[in-house]
Design a protein around this motif. Sequence first.
Motif, short mmCIF file in Angstrom:
data_model
loop_
_atom_site.label_atom_id
_atom_site.label_comp_id
_atom_site.label_asym_id
_atom_site.label_seq_id
_atom_site.Cartn_x
_atom_site.Cartn_y
_atom_site.Cartn_z
N GLY A 1 1.34 5.06 1.37
CA GLY A 1 0.97 5.92 2.48
C GLY A 1 0.98 7.38 2.08
N ASN A 2 -0.02 8.11 2.49
CA ASN A 2 -0.19 9.51 2.15
C ASN A 2 0.52 10.40 3.16
OD1 ASN A 2 -1.05 11.77 0.85
ND2 ASN A 2 -3.19 11.62 1.49
N ASP B 1 -3.55 1.88 8.32
CA ASP B 1 -4.93 2.31 8.03
C ASP B 1 -5.01 3.83 7.95
OD1 ASP B 1 -5.79 -0.33 8.00
OD2 ASP B 1 -6.60 -0.26 10.05
N GLU C 1 0.83 -1.20 0.00
CA GLU C 1 0.00 0.00 0.00
C GLU C 1 0.87 1.25 0.00
OE1 GLU C 1 -3.33 -0.08 2.64
OE2 GLU C 1 -3.35 -2.26 2.67
N LEU D 1 3.46 -1.01 3.82
CA LEU D 1 3.11 0.34 3.39
C LEU D 1 4.40 1.11 3.17
CD1 LEU D 1 0.42 2.74 4.22
CD2 LEU D 1 2.70 3.48 4.88
N THR E 1 -3.25 5.39 4.74
CA THR E 1 -3.86 5.13 3.44
C THR E 1 -5.07 6.03 3.19
OG1 THR E 1 -5.18 3.31 4.34
CG2 THR E 1 -3.07 2.73 3.30
#
Length: 195
Positions: free
Chosen positions: A36-37, A96, A34, A51, A99
Amino acid sequence: MMSGRSSIALTVQRDGARVPVSVPLTYACAFGIELGNSENVVAYSDGHRVLVTRGMLNAVRSDDELAYVLAKEMAHNALSHATKQRTSATIGGIIDNLTRIRPDMGSMSGMAGLRPMPQDLDAMADKLSLYMLARAGYNIDQVVPFWQRMAMEYPSSVLNGYTALHPSINYRVAAMEKAIKDIRSKQARKRPLLP
């Protein structure tokens, strides 16, 4: 379903050009990857997912360097380090959060509730990641310089950085150099690349 197929055809975009690639299908780990922002230069693994933050993507200089980061986190997952450290839930919450389109960066202050990885576990993941990379056909000669550069550019004093979570760089480098020597010896003798 991919049964009965030996590869799949994909198209990727590189430097503005569409490039067709054929990806061989092999039995592999089922870890989700994933994005990550966050601009923090870090990656996480919770036992099921990996991530990599936007900051880490900007910090790596090549696909090979990104592979080094992903392999290291996948190795942590394969070795159940989040479970052994009892951090699966904490890291899962971080993944969590990161994302989301607008992550809560207030919860990411300091080490975000995580302890630095013990050097013996970190070195185990480094060793396994090198074997994973070698088996996948990556050039492992630049792995040590990459992690040394990361430690210099993002030292452990940067609490939201990768080195803060993986601080034992000298111990890790010694373990990586030994693993690379073992891998090269096995390759020269045409032995299976198993740790």
